[in-house]
Every structure is written in structure tokens, then in C-alpha cells.
Design a protein around this motif. Structure first.
Motif, PDB file in Angstrom:
ATOM      1  N   LEU A  99      52.675  21.588   7.136  1.00 52.27           N
ATOM      2  CA  LEU A  99      52.675  20.332   6.392  1.00 52.27           C
ATOM      3  C   LEU A  99      51.315  19.644   6.440  1.00 52.27           C
ATOM      4  O   LEU A  99      50.974  18.869   5.542  1.00 52.27           O
ATOM      5  CB  LEU A  99      53.742  19.396   6.954  1.00 52.27           C
ATOM      6  CG  LEU A  99      55.200  19.816   6.741  1.00 52.27           C
ATOM      7  CD1 LEU A  99      56.148  18.865   7.455  1.00 52.27           C
ATOM      8  CD2 LEU A  99      55.549  19.897   5.253  1.00 52.27           C
ATOM      9  N   ARG A 143      64.509  21.740   7.011  1.00 56.72           N
ATOM     10  CA  ARG A 143      64.239  20.786   5.935  1.00 56.72           C
ATOM     11  C   ARG A 143      62.739  20.689   5.650  1.00 56.72           C
ATOM     12  O   ARG A 143      62.308  20.624   4.500  1.00 56.72           O
ATOM     13  CB  ARG A 143      64.791  19.418   6.322  1.00 56.72           C
ATOM     14  CG  ARG A 143      64.802  18.404   5.186  1.00 56.72           C
ATOM     15  CD  ARG A 143      65.627  17.200   5.574  1.00 56.72           C
ATOM     16  NE  ARG A 143      65.031  16.467   6.687  1.00 56.72           N
ATOM     17  CZ  ARG A 143      65.726  15.707   7.519  1.00 56.72           C
ATOM     18  NH1 ARG A 143      67.037  15.609   7.404  1.00 56.72           N
ATOM     19  NH2 ARG A 143      65.113  15.054   8.489  1.00 56.72           N
ATOM     20  N   ALA A 144      61.944  20.701   6.729  1.00 58.47           N
ATOM     21  CA  ALA A 144      60.493  20.578   6.570  1.00 58.47           C
ATOM     22  C   ALA A 144      59.900  21.792   5.860  1.00 58.47           C
ATOM     23  O   ALA A 144      58.870  21.679   5.192  1.00 58.47           O
ATOM     24  CB  ALA A 144      59.833  20.404   7.939  1.00 58.47           C
ATOM     25  N   THR A 146      60.746  23.209   3.280  1.00 64.79           N
ATOM     26  CA  THR A 146      60.776  23.101   1.820  1.00 64.79           C
ATOM     27  C   THR A 146      59.976  21.910   1.293  1.00 64.79           C
ATOM     28  O   THR A 146      59.902  21.706   0.086  1.00 64.79           O
ATOM     29  CB  THR A 146      62.234  22.965   1.334  1.00 64.79           C
ATOM     30  OG1 THR A 146      62.799  21.748   1.865  1.00 64.79           O
ATOM     31  CG2 THR A 146      63.074  24.140   1.803  1.00 64.79           C
ATOM     32  N   ARG A 147      59.375  21.151   2.194  1.00 63.79           N
ATOM     33  CA  ARG A 147      58.652  19.949   1.770  1.00 63.79           C
ATOM     34  C   ARG A 147      57.198  20.282   1.457  1.00 63.79           C
ATOM     35  O   ARG A 147      56.628  21.230   2.011  1.00 63.79           O
ATOM     36  CB  ARG A 147      58.717  18.876   2.849  1.00 63.79           C
ATOM     37  CG  ARG A 147      60.132  18.415   3.177  1.00 63.79           C
ATOM     38  CD  ARG A 147      60.132  17.113   3.957  1.00 63.79           C
ATOM     39  NE  ARG A 147      59.604  16.011   3.159  1.00 63.79           N
ATOM     40  CZ  ARG A 147      59.474  14.766   3.601  1.00 63.79           C
ATOM     41  NH1 ARG A 147      59.824  14.471   4.842  1.00 63.79           N
ATOM     42  NH2 ARG A 147      58.984  13.810   2.834  1.00 63.79           N
ATOM     43  N   ALA A 153      55.029  13.660   5.032  1.00 64.30           N
ATOM     44  CA  ALA A 153      56.009  14.627   5.531  1.00 64.30           C
ATOM     45  C   ALA A 153      55.771  14.928   7.008  1.00 64.30           C
ATOM     46  O   ALA A 153      56.715  15.096   7.786  1.00 64.30           O
ATOM     47  CB  ALA A 153      55.932  15.918   4.718  1.00 64.30           C
ATOM     48  N   GLN A 156      57.091  11.960   8.968  1.00 65.78           N
ATOM     49  CA  GLN A 156      58.558  11.948   8.980  1.00 65.78           C
ATOM     50  C   GLN A 156      59.102  12.964   9.977  1.00 65.78           C
ATOM     51  O   GLN A 156      60.018  12.653  10.757  1.00 65.78           O
ATOM     52  CB  GLN A 156      59.088  12.263   7.579  1.00 65.78           C
ATOM     53  CG  GLN A 156      60.608  12.200   7.453  1.00 65.78           C
ATOM     54  CD  GLN A 156      61.133  10.775   7.519  1.00 65.78           C
ATOM     55  OE1 GLN A 156      60.593   9.886   6.874  1.00 65.78           O
ATOM     56  NE2 GLN A 156      62.184  10.557   8.301  1.00 65.78           N
TER      57      GLN A 156
END
Length: 255
Positions: A99, A143-144, A146-147, A153, A156
Motif C-alpha cells: 500500500l 481487505r487491504a 484489494t485496496r 489505506a 487505515q
């Protein structure tokens, strides 16, 4: 002339967009993610713990063998879960790195490696709150994955994962302590047997056997000393990752 200016402006915007992940904070996140290989010592010691009985067995009495065989059955069942803790923290660290702009991490493989969860092993110190923390961490990593790569991000994921990471690292510390105690017990069994039996060997009749036993005694002492040092290093590495994580969290504003 206007066309040239337009292309220069577009090029500058593209350059600025490409550097969005190059802020000092994002560089610090990527540096933190690069520490993930330091978790390797924990994995090695987990596998050594798994194979305790195989090393002990030639040195066990009949009564001790029955007891250790039952402990081995429990270890074999638990060690897959113990190993998953390391994979969970590693996946979290590498998700942060991705990320923050590091494209070297394949999060699809990381997510697959996390499996379907783990269960508590109270006798080892791995409790239900550690299991819940691991489950929460795996959901965050999935979840991360796919961000998009962006600072929001990262922030978060770190905010949501703060407690889970702390508890999973705590579980790893507890298990390393268990591995150390188990290795100490193994050392007492192995060296105790050699020290007990060696005096009964006849130096003339059992010369070769005595030489081999003394050589193994020396090698085993060195081995257990090195394993104790390896365990201390693994604990130190975990503590360093915990500290780095806290320092990184301090760089991001709390909500």
C-alpha cells in the motif's frame, strides 16, 4: 509552443502522481515491511519444536518415551497453528509495504497462505484472545490486498490492525518462551542420559563407543547453546518489530 507546454505539464503531473508514495512516511512504512524476513527465526524454532520427540527418542527410557510420545502428538497438532502466527504478521507487514508503493509483494499468495484460521492451545499459552486477534488480522490483510496504493489505506490498515498485531506478537513471544523451556528439557534428557551412561563404559573394551559418546556429548552441548542463542535472537527480532511498529504508528495522526 502551447502544445509543448501542455505535454510538459502532463509530464510533471504524471511525475508527481508517481511520487505520491515517496513521502518520508511512506518510505518509513516500506522500511518497516522490509523487516519481515526477521520473523524467519521464529519459523525455524517452531519447526525445531515440532521435531523435539525425534531428537529425544534415542535417549528416552521406556516410561519417558510414552510420556514424550503423547506430547509429540500434541505438538504435531498445534505447530501448524503456531506457524500461522508468523505468516499473519508477515502478511500484514507486506500489505503495508504494498500500500505504501512497494510492488514487490504478491498479496494473493500471502492471503492464500493464511488459511482458514487457527484454534487455541491453552497449555501452550496460545489463548482465545490471540486466536481472535489472528482472525481479525487476516481479515484486514485480505481487505487491504484489494485496496489501491495510497497513504490513506496505509493509515487505515495500521489503525485497524494496531491491537491485533500487538496480541499476535505477544502470542509469538509466549511460544518462543515455550520453545526455550522445551529445548532446556530436551537438553536435560539427552545430556543426562549420556552423563549417566558414560561412566559405565569400559575404557578398553568400549573404547570406540566411549569416543563416539563423548563426541556426541560435546556436539549436543554446542547445539543447545546455539539454539538458546537463536531463541534469544528471535525474541530480540520480535521486540524490534514491535518497537518499529509503535514508532510508525506515532507518525500517523490518530482519528
Amino acid at each position: 509552443m502551447k502544445t509543448t507546454r501542455v505535454f510538459l505539464l502532463l509530464g510533471l503531473l504524471a511525475l508527481l502522481g508517481g511520487c505520491a508514495g515517496s513521502t518520508p512516511r511512506m518510505a518509513a512504512v516500506r522500511s518497516f515491511a522490509a523487516q519481515a524476513p526477521q520473523l524467519g527465526a521464529y519459523h525455524e524454532l517452531t519447526e525445531r519444536y515440532r521435531n523435539t520427540y525425534q531428537r529425544e527418542q534415542p535417549f528416552l527410557s521406556a516410561s519417558a518415551d510414552a510420556r514424550e510420545r503423547e506430547l509429540d502428538r500434541q505438538r504435531q497438532a498445534a505447530c501448524d497453528d503456531f506457524a500461522q502466527l508468523q505468516r499473519g504478521v508477515q502478511a500484514y507487514m507486506q500489505a503495508l509495504g504494498r500500500l505504501a508503493g512497494d510492488g514487490a509483494y504478491d498479496m494473493e499468495d500471502q492471503v492464500k497462505s493464511l488459511g482458514d484460521g487457527i484454534k487455541a492451545w491453552p497449555d501452550s499459552g496460545l489463548s482465545e484472545h490471540h486466536v481472535s486477534a489472528y482472525a481479525g488480522l487476516t481479515r484486514l490483510v485480505a481487505r487491504a490486498a484489494t485496496r489501491p496504493m495510497q497513504e490513506a489505506a496505509v493509515q487505515q490498515l495500521m489503525r485497524d490492525g494496531r491491537s491485533s498485531v500487538q496480541q499476535v506478537l505477544e502470542a509469538m513471544h509466549i511460544l518462543l518462551t515455550l520453545y526455550g523451556k522445551t529445548s532446556d528439557n530436551e537438553e536435560k534428557i539427552v545430556l543426562g542420559m549420556l552423563e549417566t551412561e558414560l561412566p559405565f563404559l569400559d575404557p578398553r573394551r568400549d573404547r570406540l563407543l566411549q569416543a563416539l559418546a563423548r563426541s556426541q556429548q560435546h556436539d549436543k552441548r554446542v547445539e543447545y547453546h546455539l539454539i538458546a542463542a537463536r531463541n534469544a535472537l528471535a525474541q530480540k527480532n520480535l521486540a524490534a518489530i514491535e518497537q518499529s511498529h509503535r514508532m510508525l504508528l506515532d507518525q500517523f495522526p490518530h482519528p
